[in-house]
Design an enzyme around this catalytic site. Sequence first.
Site, PDB file in Angstrom:
ATOM      1  N   LYS A   1       0.854  -1.189   0.000  1.00  0.00           N
ATOM      2  CA  LYS A   1       0.000   0.000   0.000  1.00  0.00           C
ATOM      3  C   LYS A   1       0.886   1.233   0.000  1.00  0.00           C
ATOM      4  O   LYS A   1       1.681   1.449   0.910  1.00  0.00           O
ATOM      5  CB  LYS A   1      -0.928   0.054   1.210  1.00  0.00           C
ATOM      6  CG  LYS A   1      -2.025   1.125   1.043  1.00  0.00           C
ATOM      7  CD  LYS A   1      -2.639   1.569   2.351  1.00  0.00           C
ATOM      8  CE  LYS A   1      -1.893   2.697   3.025  1.00  0.00           C
ATOM      9  NZ  LYS A   1      -1.942   3.985   2.276  1.00  0.00           N
TER      10      LYS A   1
ATOM     11  N   GLU B   1       8.439  15.353  17.024  1.00  0.00           N
ATOM     12  CA  GLU B   1       8.938  15.289  15.659  1.00  0.00           C
ATOM     13  C   GLU B   1       8.151  16.291  14.805  1.00  0.00           C
ATOM     14  O   GLU B   1       6.983  16.068  14.487  1.00  0.00           O
ATOM     15  CB  GLU B   1       8.777  13.873  15.100  1.00  0.00           C
ATOM     16  CG  GLU B   1       9.415  13.694  13.739  1.00  0.00           C
ATOM     17  CD  GLU B   1       9.289  12.279  13.218  1.00  0.00           C
ATOM     18  OE1 GLU B   1      10.248  11.805  12.569  1.00  0.00           O
ATOM     19  OE2 GLU B   1       8.254  11.630  13.447  1.00  0.00           O
TER      20      GLU B   1
END
Length: 538
Positions: A229, A436
Site C-alpha cells: 500500500k 517530531e
Amino acid sequence: MAARRISGVMSRSLCLHHLPSSIVSQGKRFNLGRELQRFSTVAALDEPITPPVRVNYTQLLINGKFVDSASGKTFPTLDPRTGEVIANLAEGDAEDINRAVSAARSAFDEGPWPKMTAYERSRVLLRFADLVDKHNDDLAALEAWDSGKPYQQAAKIEIPSVARLFRYYAGWADKIHGLTVPADGPYHVQTLHEPIGVAGQIIPWNFPLIMFAWKVGPALATGNTIVLKSAEQTPLTALYAAKLLHEAGLPPGVLNIVSGYGPTAGAALASHMNVDKIAFTGSTDTGKIVQELAAKSNLKPVTLELGGKSPFIVCEDANIGRAVELAHAALFFNQGQCCAAGSRTFVHERVYDEFLEKAKARAQRRTVGDPFQKGIEQGPQIDSDQFEKILRYIKSGIESNATLECGGDKIGSKGYYIQPTVFSNVKDDMPIAQDEIFGPVQTIFKFKELDEVIKRANMTRYGLAAGVFTKNINTANTLTRALRAGTVWVNCFDVFDAAIPFGGYKMSGVGREKGIYSLHNYLQVKAVVTSLKNPAWL
C-alpha cells in the site's frame, strides 16, 4: 545526502510580515517593523513549471494487471506547489486488499516465483535496476511533482539509489542458505531459510520510491510475494516502478499495488489473516496501530521504521564552518521531512555563538521555490496538514520563549512553502524540542559537558539516529557507544548505503531495513532433523 545546487536563481527578499507585531527574543521584545528578517535568495514563486512527464498509471495493480477499485471510487493526488489535482487514482479498500492478497497467495503457493532458482530471481531484479536507470528522469519528475522534493535531488540522488538497492539485493538472492548443525546423537541436522510467504508492506510519502526499494527488494530476493500500500499523498511512482518490474520479468501476482487510505486499505492489510508479515514505515502513533492490528489478527510478525528526534552534537573542537553546513543539511534536507533528521542541534558553549550566527546565515541563504526550477534546495511541504502542523510548532516555539533567529512564516499564497526557520535558546522541555516536527525548523541547544549532552540527547522517546561532529577519536568513541540510537554518524550524516542497516531504538521502531539484516525480516528458519543409521561419523 544533500540537494544539488545549480546557478541561475531568480530571487527576492521576504519579510515576516504576518507574524505578530512583536515576539519574545532572548527575553526582550522587538518590533518586526524595525528588524525585518530577510531571505535574500528565496526564489520567486511564479507560475509553476510544467513537469516533463505524464501520469500513465492510476489504477490498482493486482495479479499483473491494472484494474479499477472494486467500489469504483477514486481519490486525488495533489501538487504540493499549488494544492491542485495532479491525477485521480483508484481508491483501494478492504475488498481490493482481499483481491490483492488472494493474488499474492496464489502466486506464492502455486506460482513460479518461489520455485525459481535464486539466480533466476536475481536476474529479474538486475533487469529492473537497468530499467530504473533507463527511466530515471520520468521517475524523478513524478517523484518531485507528487512530493514537492527538488527534481535534482530525486534525479541525481534518490532514483539512482533505488537502482543501487535492487542490484544489492539481486546479489544476495543466491547467497541465502542455512547451516548444518552437530547434534548429541545419530542425527543429521540442517536449517532451511524459507521465504515467509505473503508480505504486506505500507510505505510513507517522504521518500516513496526509496522506501519502495527498501521493502520490495529484500522481500523479492528472498522469494516472497507482496501486497504494497502506497501513501495516499504520493502514489504515482510505486505504480510506475511496479510496471517496470513486470517488464523485467516478474510473474503476475508477485507484486500487487493498492493505492488508498490508511484506515481502510492499510488497516485491512495489517489485519488480514492471509498475510504472513507486515512491514511499515511511518509515524510512531500509526505504527502502534499497525502492530496492534497484526497481533489481533494472526499474530503476524511486524517490522516498524518510525519517528525520530535525532541529536546532532557539535563538540568544541569542531571545524565550525563544516559543522554548520552538515547540521544544515541534516535538518533541512527534503524540506525537513526526514525521519532521521538532525532535529536537535547540540552545540558546545565555547563555539555556540559562532555556530549560531553561521547557522542563521546559512538558513537565510537557502533557496526555496518550485522544485523543477534549477538551483532550488527546498520545495513545498507535502500537504496542507503537514504545512499547518509545522506552523503550529513554530508558533509554539515562539510562545515557549525560544528565540526565533530567522524564518517562522509561510512563503507566498499558493502551495505549502515555509521559510527555513532557526530557533536558539531552546529548552529540553519545549514541544519543539520533544516532538517530531517533520519540517524545516532547526532547534539549537547549548551544552557544557560531555556527560550532560549524552544524558540530554538520550532524553527522548525516540532512538532512530544521531550525529557527532568532533576531531577527537576518544570523544567520538564515547558518544557512539553512549547514544541510544540505531545509527550514529560521525563527521557525516544521512549516509544511506545499501549495505548499512537502518532502524531505531525505543519508539523509533522494531527491526532493521537494508543490508543483510533486512533479509531476516522475510525469512523463516526451519530445523530439519533426520535420524542416521550406523553413521561413519557424527
